[in-house]
Structures are given as structure tokens and as C-alpha cells.
Design a protein around this motif. Sequence first.
Motif, PDB file in Angstrom:
ATOM      1  N   ARG A 115       1.097   3.968  -2.956  1.00 57.35           N
ATOM      2  CA  ARG A 115       1.012   5.452  -2.554  1.00 57.35           C
ATOM      3  C   ARG A 115       2.105   6.326  -3.065  1.00 57.35           C
ATOM      4  O   ARG A 115       1.805   7.587  -3.558  1.00 57.35           O
ATOM      5  N   GLU A 116       3.283   5.989  -2.793  1.00 56.68           N
ATOM      6  CA  GLU A 116       4.434   6.648  -3.089  1.00 56.68           C
ATOM      7  C   GLU A 116       4.396   6.848  -4.628  1.00 56.68           C
ATOM      8  O   GLU A 116       4.797   7.680  -5.295  1.00 56.68           O
ATOM      9  N   ASN A 156      -3.964   4.271  -8.529  1.00 60.65           N
ATOM     10  CA  ASN A 156      -4.796   4.462  -7.328  1.00 60.65           C
ATOM     11  C   ASN A 156      -5.983   3.509  -7.525  1.00 60.65           C
ATOM     12  O   ASN A 156      -6.364   3.124  -6.317  1.00 60.65           O
ATOM     13  N   ARG A 197      -4.518   0.236  -6.059  1.00 58.75           N
ATOM     14  CA  ARG A 197      -4.305   0.374  -4.398  1.00 58.75           C
ATOM     15  C   ARG A 197      -5.621   0.344  -3.828  1.00 58.75           C
ATOM     16  O   ARG A 197      -5.697  -0.630  -2.921  1.00 58.75           O
ATOM     17  N   GLU A 209       1.796   6.644  -6.766  1.00 58.21           N
ATOM     18  CA  GLU A 209       0.875   7.639  -7.094  1.00 58.21           C
ATOM     19  C   GLU A 209       1.243   9.207  -7.060  1.00 58.21           C
ATOM     20  O   GLU A 209       1.190   9.847  -7.912  1.00 58.21           O
ATOM     21  N   ARG A 210       2.169   9.416  -5.970  1.00 58.15           N
ATOM     22  CA  ARG A 210       2.561  10.842  -5.626  1.00 58.15           C
ATOM     23  C   ARG A 210       3.506  11.189  -6.716  1.00 58.15           C
ATOM     24  O   ARG A 210       3.283  12.438  -7.148  1.00 58.15           O
ATOM     25  N   ASP A 267       0.890  -1.153   0.084  1.00 61.32           N
ATOM     26  CA  ASP A 267       0.159  -0.269  -0.111  1.00 61.32           C
ATOM     27  C   ASP A 267       0.795   1.167   0.062  1.00 61.32           C
ATOM     28  O   ASP A 267       0.775   2.192  -0.721  1.00 61.32           O
TER      29      ASP A 267
END
Length: 562
Positions: A250-251, A274, A277, A253-254, A246
Motif C-alpha cells: 500500500r505504501e 495494486n 496487492r 502504491e502511494r 499488504d
Amino acid sequence: MLRNLSVRNYVLIDSLEVEFPEGLIIITGQTGAGKSILLGALSLLMGAKADASLIGGSADNCVVEAVFDTRGNSELCRLLEENEVEQDEGLLTVRRVLARSGRSRSFINDCPVSLQLLSQISSHLIDIHSQHQTLLLTDRRFQLSVLDAYAGNASLLSACAEAFHRVNALKSELSQLENRIASLEKERDFNEAQFRQLDAAKLRDGELQELESEQKQLANAEEIKEGLCQLESLFTPSQDELMSIDASLRESERLLTKLSSYIPKAEELSARVNSARLELDDIKEELEALNSGFELSGDRLQMVEDRLSLLYELMKKHACRDIAGLIEIRDRYSAMLFDSSSLELRRDALLKELNLAEGTLAGISADLHRSRTEAAKSFGNAVCDSLHFLELERAVFELKLEDVPVSASGTDAVTFLFSATGGTAVDAAKCASGGELSRIMLSLKALMAKFTSMPTMIFDEIDTGVSGSVADRMGSMICSMGENMQVFAITHLPQVAAKGKAHFLVEKGSDIRSGRTVSTIHRLSDEERVHELARMLSGATVSAAAIANARELLSLPSDTLF
């Protein structure tokens, strides 16, 4: 009455078509000319046994057809309506076709009918008294039918037959029911044990598949638990290990969002990461729930295996493939146990119905007995009057009624008793001579003609064994019958042949075309009739005296009995 007769290819008859009038019709001819053949053709039309040997010459089939006038015959009309046979303004055309194979087909007004129906309908059209029908005097059914016709017992007989068949039907149903109850009673303990075992099993359709799936899981519980734990750890690694899936997503996606200002494709990739995830979050939650809810239970495994063992044992015992089959068998045993009780109730109801039906039959039989008893004396007197007219002046004719087991015709049997000398009357069939039997049968037929609706009656040499004045009186009686119905008299006696107005001659000759011997029939003119009577009086050589005698016979009035 018989209006028209057509015969083709029947024994010695190649082709014949003849019309008949009302009243008394005389048929004569030398011995062997074919009178019996003509009678045989009519018998075939009435449903007699068919035989390919009856087909004449080299023809493929023979056809016998007759047209009857049935106006006023209400009983026949009812029978035709019941069997859905069309009626043609009071005319009935009956035809029978016999093939070389021996098979025959029957038609009424061009509608195919069964031989049974043909016989039934023909019995309302014509009655044939053959030379050997005096044997009927030994037939108790015939004797009873004559008395019933005289007594007018038709409606009572119909009701009696219906009641008798009703009683027999109830007895048959009751017997089958009692056999069924006895069979169920014999098997009751077994059926009840089978039902209880299946009922106690609390069967549920689809349970077997569920248990087999659960048993498979429980049997491999440790391996499943270990796998679930490993899966869960993959989604949430320890602090000492790399970041979780997860966190990695997230990283990712950033970073992709940051790069999207430079690379347009990065924005699409960020959205896809996203979505992945979020999907993985759902999977992780379901894995955690599955892992936390899965228990290692040896007791549950034992319960499932015991249940499966019971179900497998029941399926093997009852030869079933699934629980649905076991449920069906359980319900069947339940129905058998219930049937035993319901059948007993039906048996009680049938016994009551049977008692009522037997009472009805007994009542109708008693009414028939009273009617027959009342009619027997006057019937005997009427026959005596006829016999006295036929020059059996001292004849005694009586009827003896005897009790017999109940049947469709009641509880009576009839015996005709006769004495020609005025002594004690005994069974007519055992004591009467040939001439006496002929006179008795004619007297009976004359009575039947009065009290039945038979439109046509045929006498085939009923005058056998008599001669002289007796023959003349028999002719007068037959002539009297012809006033109310159509009567055919086949005779060798000139005293009988001189009666009536229509006289037909049957002759045998050679067919010019084929050379075969054939029989023909034609109506005689007045002069031809004189010569035929003269031949019957004198034999091969016809004398002037015979012709004079024939003219005298024809000029005499027909005395009547009634």
C-alpha cells in the motif's frame, strides 16, 4: 430334360458335344467303348467325388457341362430362388471344372455354387440307375422314399423333417441350459459370497485415488499444519516485526502515485503494485481458510488406512488394477445370481415348447404312418402287375411296415418282401436272383417316374441278367416311361435297343493327331441303327439273317404296360 452335354479332357474323351432329344434314348457300344466313362462324366456333374486321375491326356483340367430344360419343374425353381441362383428362361447350365490339383469348381448359370448345392440341384434334374443300384433294395431309406413318392407324402415329409429338427434344436438348447443351471447351482454359494463381499464394500469409482490423496495428507498433517502457519505469518507479521506485506505494498502504491506526476512510468508501476496487492489478499484469505479448516485427526487417518487396506485386499484377490474392475466383477456375480433364476424360467418355457413340438412331431408321424399303410397294399399290387408283365407270373411283392424310433422321416421302416414262386414273401434283397432284382428295380423306377417330377432318368444296363421276351418287355416298359419323360437306356440287349427313336453309339478309336485312344458318341441314322442291332444280335460277323432280324425288331410296335 437334358438337352446338351459337353465334355472335354475326361478320361478317354478329348472333346465331345452332343444334343439329346426328348423321349427314350438308346445308348449302345461294345464293352470297353466308353459308355461307363460317359456316365462317369454325368456323375461328376451331379457332384460325385472328384479325382485328378479323371483328367485325360496332358490337359490341365477337364470340364463337364450340360444344359437342362427345367420348364415346369416348380420344385427346382423354388430351390434355385432360395439359393439366389439366376434362371435363364427355363434353361439351366450346369458346369464343373476339375483341376490337376484335384480341386474342382462348380457353376450353375455361370454362378459359382458349392458342391453341396450342386448335388442338391442335380438330384432334381437327373436320376442315374447304375448296374449296381440293385443294392438299394437293402437300403431302408430308399425303400421308404419309393413308398412316400407313391403315396404323395412330400408335404408331410417336409413338415416331419421340420418338426424333427425343431424337437432336436429344443432338446439341444434345453440340455445346454440345464448344464448351465447345474454349473451355476454348484457355484451359487461361492458366487453369492463373492457378490456380498463386493456389494458390502460400497464401491465407488475414483474413490481409491481420493483416499490415497487424503491418506497422504493425514499422514503428513503436522508438517502441513506447520507450513500453513508459517505461510500465514509471512503475510501478517507481528507488531514487533516489520510491516506486513499488504502495508508495504500500500505504501509503495502511494509513493508511486505521488511520483507519477513527475515520472509517467510510475503510474503504470503503481497499477501493477495494486494488482499484486489484490492477488496477495486473495492468496492470504485462502491460506487462512485452508489453515483453519485443516485438522489433525488420528481417527480419520485410521479410517482411511483401513478403507484403503480393504480396497487393496479386494483388488489383489480379484486381480484388478482399480475400483472400476472390482465394480465390473461385482456386477458379473450379480448377473450370475440373477441368471440362475432367469434360466430356470427359460427352462420351464423350453419344456413347454418341447412338449408341444414333440406332440406336433408325433401327430405328423402318425399321419405319415396312416398314409403309408393305406398306400402299401396298392403299391405292392402295382409292382406285382409290373413283375407279372415282365414274365414273373407268380411273383408276390409286399411291403412290411415296422415301428422305429422317430426320425426326420417319421416312425416307420419299410422292407420289400418278394417271392418269385407265389410262396411266402421274404426280404427281396436276400432271395431275388440277379434277373429278378433287375425287374424289381425297373418296376420301382417306373412307379417313381410316375409319381415324381424327375425330368430325366438313366438306366445303365438295368436289363442285366435277362434276355429274350423278358428283355423285350423291359424295353417296352422303358419305352412307355419315355412317353412322359426323357429316358436314357444303356444296354447290350438288341430287344431293348430296338425301342425308342433316338439311338446313340459309343465307340473307341485312335485320335489321328495325338495317337491316343479316345471315346466318341454320335447319333445313328436309320440304316446305321440296323447294322448296330445286327452286330448286337450276331457278334463280330454281321450276317444277312442278323440284318433281317434287326429290321424286324425295329418294325415291331412297342408294347406298353400301361
